[in-house]
Design an enzyme around this catalytic site. Structure first.
Site, short mmCIF file in Angstrom:
data_model
loop_
_atom_site.label_atom_id
_atom_site.label_comp_id
_atom_site.label_asym_id
_atom_site.label_seq_id
_atom_site.Cartn_x
_atom_site.Cartn_y
_atom_site.Cartn_z
N SER A 185 0.93 -1.20 -0.10
CA SER A 185 -0.17 0.07 -0.08
C SER A 185 0.94 1.23 0.10
CB SER A 185 -1.11 -0.10 1.40
OG SER A 185 -2.15 -0.52 0.83
N LYS A 225 0.32 3.98 -2.81
CA LYS A 225 -0.63 4.84 -2.40
C LYS A 225 -0.08 6.32 -2.57
CE LYS A 225 -4.53 2.15 -0.55
NZ LYS A 225 -3.97 0.94 -0.15
N SER A 282 -5.91 4.06 4.37
CA SER A 282 -5.42 3.01 3.24
C SER A 282 -6.59 2.47 2.47
CB SER A 282 -4.67 1.89 3.92
OG SER A 282 -3.89 1.27 2.87
#
Length: 378
Positions: free
Chosen positions: A36, A39, A214
């Site tokens: 993640s 991102k 997230s």
């Protein structure tokens, strides 16, 4: 700490945020699965392509020849059908405005359709359908396609978020005296006139929400919008190409980088610690105020988002970082204030880790070490 065998293969970098000077590097150019922390790249690319004030609009149009109302998906992943919108665009509000516009025309019965042509390609993420971490990627959905508001247990998603949002919209129209047919897919024409529209919070707010929580659905939407804004095909491949192109335009180090999606769920993605620290430094550069929310959205250690339950001791409040977790993958990238008051940008990526909890703990300790040591540049 980063030599701990629990981390497996790793890539790490620490950079002085004010000067861009690298203070520490360990295989920092190695491209590894970032999970993640992808991102951060998505955030910077979207802000660069669209600007922090950009809003995502969901609208209804009227086809006069067929008396058809088309609900046009604008790719707003935060659109909600809940009674309390809490700052998000409201499907209920859109229905009320649409019904009022139809009433002015003397229209009480309509054919209802929905348009999802903003995005292209398969709606299913490469990880597969039915994954609780992500709804089908479509430009029309309400409440991220969730079947309930529960925050505990597995997240349940509807199979077709666009169709479900359109059905909900039809029910809301009925509450305002408009009878609509069961909705089906369609495409609005140039002859159609706009009845009503609702818009998301500004992109800067969406970026902050994505990073703090997230949020995979927002991440995939922002990657698609980056593709739309830059003339790329709005599917997974086009979105990855668009994000990469924006990073190149910012003169960031993209050697070895592979961006497969906006969220980092695809294990085929590859980022380096050099790129992640460069993203953070660029986001904090006064020359790029449009990128600021890529920093302000980072979770705060011990307080917010995915770091709220971490850093109970030591660096609570001093570390702001995006986490990344997949099976065998643990990553952490963000900023930390050292004891000399300097802001450092860091990125730690670990693949083939021997246990998520142990790897996570080791990365947290490494970030804490940065907060408690002196790292003056000379």
């Amino acid at each position: 700490m980063l030599k701990d065998p629990v981390l497996g293969r790793r890539s790490a970098a620490v950079v002085d945020a004010a000067t861009g000077r690298r203070l520490y590097g360990a295989d920092s150019g190695n491209a590894l699965t970032p999970a993640s922390t992808t991102k951060i790249a998505t955030a910077v690319a979207a802000l660069s392509a669209l600007g922090p004030d950009h809003r995502l609009t969901t609208r209804t149009v009227y086809e006069p020849d067929t008396q058809e109302v088309v609900l046009v998906g604008g790719g707003d992943p935060t659109l909600t059908a809940r009674k309390k919108a809490k700052g998000s665009a409201s499907l209920r509000d859109l229905a009320a405005r649409t019904a009022a516009a139809l009433a002015k025309r003397g229209v009480r019965k309509v054919t209802l359709s929905y348009d999802t042509t903003l995005y292209k390609g398969d709606t299913a993420h490469p990880i597969g359908r039915g994954n609780e971490n992500l709804a089908a990627v479509t430009p029309l959905m309400a409440d991220e396609g969730r079947t309930d508001d529960s925050s505990s247990g597995p997240v349940k998603r509807v199979a077709d978020p666009a169709a479900e949002a359109a059905r909900t919209f039809g029910d809301l129209l009925k509450e305002h005296g408009i009878t609509a047919t069961p909705p089906g897919p369609s495409k609005s024409t140039t002859r159609a006139t706009t009845l009503a529209a609702v818009s998301s919070p500004p992109l800067s707010s969406l970026v902050e929400r994505m990073l703090t929580n997230s949020d995979n659905d927002i991440a995939e939407a922002l990657a698609r919008h980056t593709a739309v804004a830059t003339g790329k095909r709005a599917d997974f491949a086009g979105a990855g190409a668009a994000v990469t192109a924006r990073l190149k335009a910012l003169k960031l180090p993209v050697k070895g980088v592979v961006i497969k999606d906006g969220s980092g769920l695809d294990r085929g993605g590859r980022l380096t610690a050099d790129l992640l620290t460069a993203l953070l430094v660029t986001a904090g550069d006064p020359a790029h105020p449009e990128l600021r929310s890529a920093l302000t959205g980072l979770p705060v250690a011990g307080f917010t988002g995915t770091l709220s339950g971490r850093y109970a001791d030591g660096a609570a409040g001093l570390v702001r970082a995006k986490t990344g977790t997949l099976t065998g993958v643990n990553t952490l990238a963000g900023t930390v204030v050292d004891r000399d008051g300097r802001l450092l940008a860091f990125a730690f990526l670990a693949n083939d880790t021997a246990g998520a909890e142990a790897a996570q703990s080791t990365l947290d300790k490494a970030a804490t070490a940065l907060a408690t040591c002196g790292c003056r540049t000379r």
